[in-house]
Design an enzyme around this catalytic site. Structure first.
Site, PDB file in Angstrom:
ATOM      1  CG  HIS A   2      -0.159   0.208   2.536  1.00 20.19           C
ATOM      2  ND1 HIS A   2       0.578  -0.796   3.109  1.00 20.19           N
ATOM      3  CD2 HIS A   2      -0.036   1.275   3.363  1.00 20.19           C
ATOM      4  CE1 HIS A   2       1.117  -0.372   4.237  1.00 20.19           C
ATOM      5  NE2 HIS A   2       0.768   0.896   4.416  1.00 20.19           N
ATOM      6  CG  ASP A  62       1.190   5.132   4.741  1.00 24.22           C
ATOM      7  OD1 ASP A  62       0.754   3.970   4.735  1.00 24.22           O
ATOM      8  OD2 ASP A  62       2.296   5.451   5.226  1.00 24.22           O
ATOM      9  NE  ARG A  94       2.313   6.302   9.454  1.00 25.11           N
ATOM     10  CZ  ARG A  94       1.310   5.805   8.753  1.00 25.11           C
ATOM     11  NH1 ARG A  94       1.351   4.560   8.317  1.00 25.11           N
ATOM     12  NH2 ARG A  94       0.260   6.531   8.482  1.00 25.11           N
TER      13      ARG A  94
HETATM   14  C1  SIN Z   1       3.019   1.257   7.860  1.00 27.86           C
HETATM   15  O1  SIN Z   1       2.412   0.780   6.916  1.00 27.86           O
HETATM   16  O2  SIN Z   1       3.035   2.452   8.078  1.00 27.86           O
HETATM   17  C2  SIN Z   1       3.767   0.336   8.791  1.00 27.86           C
HETATM   18  C3  SIN Z   1       5.111  -0.025   8.297  1.00 27.86           C
HETATM   19  C4  SIN Z   1       5.818  -0.912   9.279  1.00 27.86           C
HETATM   20  O3  SIN Z   1       5.360  -1.062  10.410  1.00 27.86           O
HETATM   21  O4  SIN Z   1       6.853  -1.464   8.925  1.00 27.86           O
END
Ligand code: SIN
Length: 295
Positions: free
Chosen positions: A94, A96, A268
């Protein structure tokens, strides 16, 4: 500071402290990020405040609507999986925020707690995904737009949201249900590099604009398969101190879910982007809304 191009996608950055970037280091990171779409920065010791300060160099920060937030820093989303949890966040290819009218520029993920083995994040380049297609298919795609949505993932009736609410990792499904589904060009002129990048993804793209889902599915499935098959996937092995900074308009990512029974916790921070423009066949570089390191 050393920036080494990775096989597949991205560049690895070593020999730098992100808390004390010089102007020339900042400029080198900016240029590598625009061209590669992914920076893997090793051996950092960023506090939450340092993390937010580094992110703020690239644009304003998006406070995630659906993820659990850090208890003291609302702008830090907790991307975590507990030992008794089965489903992870981001466990399929994906990009984001394609469900937003103005999709986020990218995210900066800092490893906080890692499983003994597994828990890699995989990346592919959406520049390469487009480049690898035939001229005929490129020509068709350049004229198309696609509809994206968050409802089937983060909405109230989405099985994924229902599962993740049980472990208190995601919430506020009503916000996803209230979003109107945006339409984005299928091939965007990348806002930083001016290069064409394929902008559909298996998680959030519903259909081509003006086409039914049934009509769209075969071509979307072909593009998804080709995007991964036509290039070398970069498999990020995390170490304490590793940071990944990816561009949502130039890459896809996929968090591997192969460490059941162990904890993985990442912080994040997501940086806001700009409206996406179609690629018209003429590369043109405009670093919109990109303040850049050092500014
Ligand atoms: C995400 O899709 O933001 C998570 C990526 C990850 O946890 O490695």
């Amino acid at each position: 500071m050393k920036i080494t191009e990775l096989e597949g996608v991205g560049a690895e950055v070593t020999g730098v402290d992100l808390r004390q970037l010089t102007t020339s280091q900042g400029a080198a990171l900016e240029s590598a990020f625009a061209e590669q779409g992914l920076l893997i920065i090793r051996d950092q010791t960023l506090s939450e405040r340092d993390h937010l300060a580094f992110a703020a160099r690239w644009g304003s920060i998006n406070t995630n609507r659906f993820f659990k937030a850090h208890p003291d820093f609302a702008e830090i989303a907790l991307v975590g999986k507990e030992p008794d949890q089965v489903v992870n966040i981001g466990g399929d290819w994906h990009t984001d925020h394609s469900y937003d009218e103005i999709p986020a520029l990218g995210s900066i993920l800092v490893a906080k707690e890692l499983p003994d083995v597994g828990g890699e994040t995989w990346f592919v380049s959406m520049y390469r995904a487009f480049e690898g297609l035939s001229d005929g298919l490129k020509k068709l795609l350049v004229g198309l737009s696609a509809v994206h949505s968050a409802k089937h993932v983060f909405g109230g009736s989405a099985p994924y949201m229902q599962e993740m609410q049980k472990v208190a990792r995601l919430g506020r499904p009503e916000l996803a249900d209230a979003l109107s589904d945006p339409v984005h060009p299928v091939v965007v002129r990348h806002p930083l590099s001016g290069r064409p990048a394929l902008y559909v993804n298996p998680a959030f793209t519903l259909r081509f604009d003006g086409w039914t889902e049934a009509e769209s599915k075969p071509l979307l499935d072909y593009l998804y398969e080709a995007a991964v098959a036509q290039q070398k996937v970069y498999r990020l092995v995390w170490h304490p101190g590793t940071i990944a900074f990816w561009d949502n308009r130039a890459t896809w990512h996929f968090a591997q879910n192969d460490y059941h029974g162990q904890r993985r916790m990442m912080h994040r921070v997501t940086v806001e982007g700009v409206p996406l423009e179609p690629f018209t066949g003429r590369p043109h570089k405009t670093p919109v809304n990109h303040r850049g390191p050092g500014d």
